[in-house]
Motif scaffolding. Structure first.
Motif, PDB file in Angstrom:
ATOM      1  N   ARG A  11      23.871  34.089  38.381  1.00 51.65           N
ATOM      2  CA  ARG A  11      24.079  34.216  36.944  1.00 51.65           C
ATOM      3  C   ARG A  11      23.025  33.382  36.235  1.00 51.65           C
ATOM      4  N   VAL A  34      17.626  47.777  35.704  1.00 53.70           N
ATOM      5  CA  VAL A  34      18.296  46.679  35.009  1.00 53.70           C
ATOM      6  C   VAL A  34      18.980  47.162  33.731  1.00 53.70           C
ATOM      7  N   CYS A  35      18.481  48.241  33.160  1.00 52.09           N
ATOM      8  CA  CYS A  35      19.098  48.807  31.951  1.00 52.09           C
ATOM      9  C   CYS A  35      19.244  50.319  32.159  1.00 52.09           C
ATOM     10  N   ASP A  57      30.869  42.989  25.759  1.00 55.26           N
ATOM     11  CA  ASP A  57      31.021  41.694  26.426  1.00 55.26           C
ATOM     12  C   ASP A  57      31.308  40.576  25.423  1.00 55.26           C
ATOM     13  N   ARG A  68      27.364  38.815  31.437  1.00 49.82           N
ATOM     14  CA  ARG A  68      26.772  39.725  32.418  1.00 49.82           C
ATOM     15  C   ARG A  68      25.772  40.680  31.795  1.00 49.82           C
ATOM     16  N   TRP A  69      25.955  41.034  30.522  1.00 46.71           N
ATOM     17  CA  TRP A  69      25.081  41.984  29.829  1.00 46.71           C
ATOM     18  C   TRP A  69      24.546  41.354  28.563  1.00 46.71           C
ATOM     19  N   TRP A  70      23.257  41.548  28.307  1.00 47.20           N
ATOM     20  CA  TRP A  70      22.601  41.013  27.114  1.00 47.20           C
ATOM     21  C   TRP A  70      21.968  42.145  26.319  1.00 47.20           C
ATOM     22  N   ARG A  90      19.781  47.010  26.321  1.00 42.84           N
ATOM     23  CA  ARG A  90      20.982  46.433  26.932  1.00 42.84           C
ATOM     24  C   ARG A  90      20.656  46.266  28.416  1.00 42.84           C
ATOM     25  N   ARG A  92      21.174  43.975  32.346  1.00 45.05           N
ATOM     26  CA  ARG A  92      21.966  43.082  33.195  1.00 45.05           C
ATOM     27  C   ARG A  92      21.300  41.713  33.158  1.00 45.05           C
ATOM     28  N   ASN A  94      21.509  38.977  34.956  1.00 43.90           N
ATOM     29  CA  ASN A  94      21.053  38.276  36.160  1.00 43.90           C
ATOM     30  C   ASN A  94      19.799  38.876  36.772  1.00 43.90           C
TER      31      ASN A  94
END
Length: 110
Positions: A11, A34-35, A57, A68-70, A90, A92, A94
């Motif tokens: 994380r 990743v997205c 989130d 976990r998601w940005w 959007r 992930r 990590n």
């Protein structure tokens, strides 16, 4: 209840992961996996805004560093490191690769 170390591994706020939390001005490399569904190829993005938690989130009560998601907002860079497209992705959290902007590239904000 004891904390589960495997749940926290990798994380972004985990010091053992060696990852640094991205800040405006940083350049992040985002891979298509990743997205999901947003990118056809790897892109480099210079962040123009602080990282935000993804909409689904927000209610967890966890700081953005531990989500976990940005949502990453910034300028997509071409091969010459020139900004070409302002976008929000959007991703992930990590799996984001963060680097600082090299000298000569100014921070781009809107």
């Amino acid at each position: 209840m004891r904390p589960n170390p495997r749940r926290r591994a990798g994380r972004p706020d985990d010091p053992a992961s060696g990852r640094r939390f991205p800040q405006p001005g940083d350049i992040v490399t985002v891979e298509p996996q990743v997205c999901p569904g947003q990118l056809a190829r790897t892109v480099r993005l210079q962040l123009s805004r602080p990282v935000e938690p993804a909409d689904d989130d927000r209610s967890t009560g966890v700081p953005v560093e531990g989500r976990r998601w940005w949502l990453l907002t910034g300028w997509q860079l071409n091969d010459a490191d020139q900004p070409v497209l302002l976008c929000t992705l959007r991703v992930r959290a990590n799996a984001v690769d963060v680097t600082t902007a090299p000298p000569g590239i100014s921070s781009i904000y809107y």
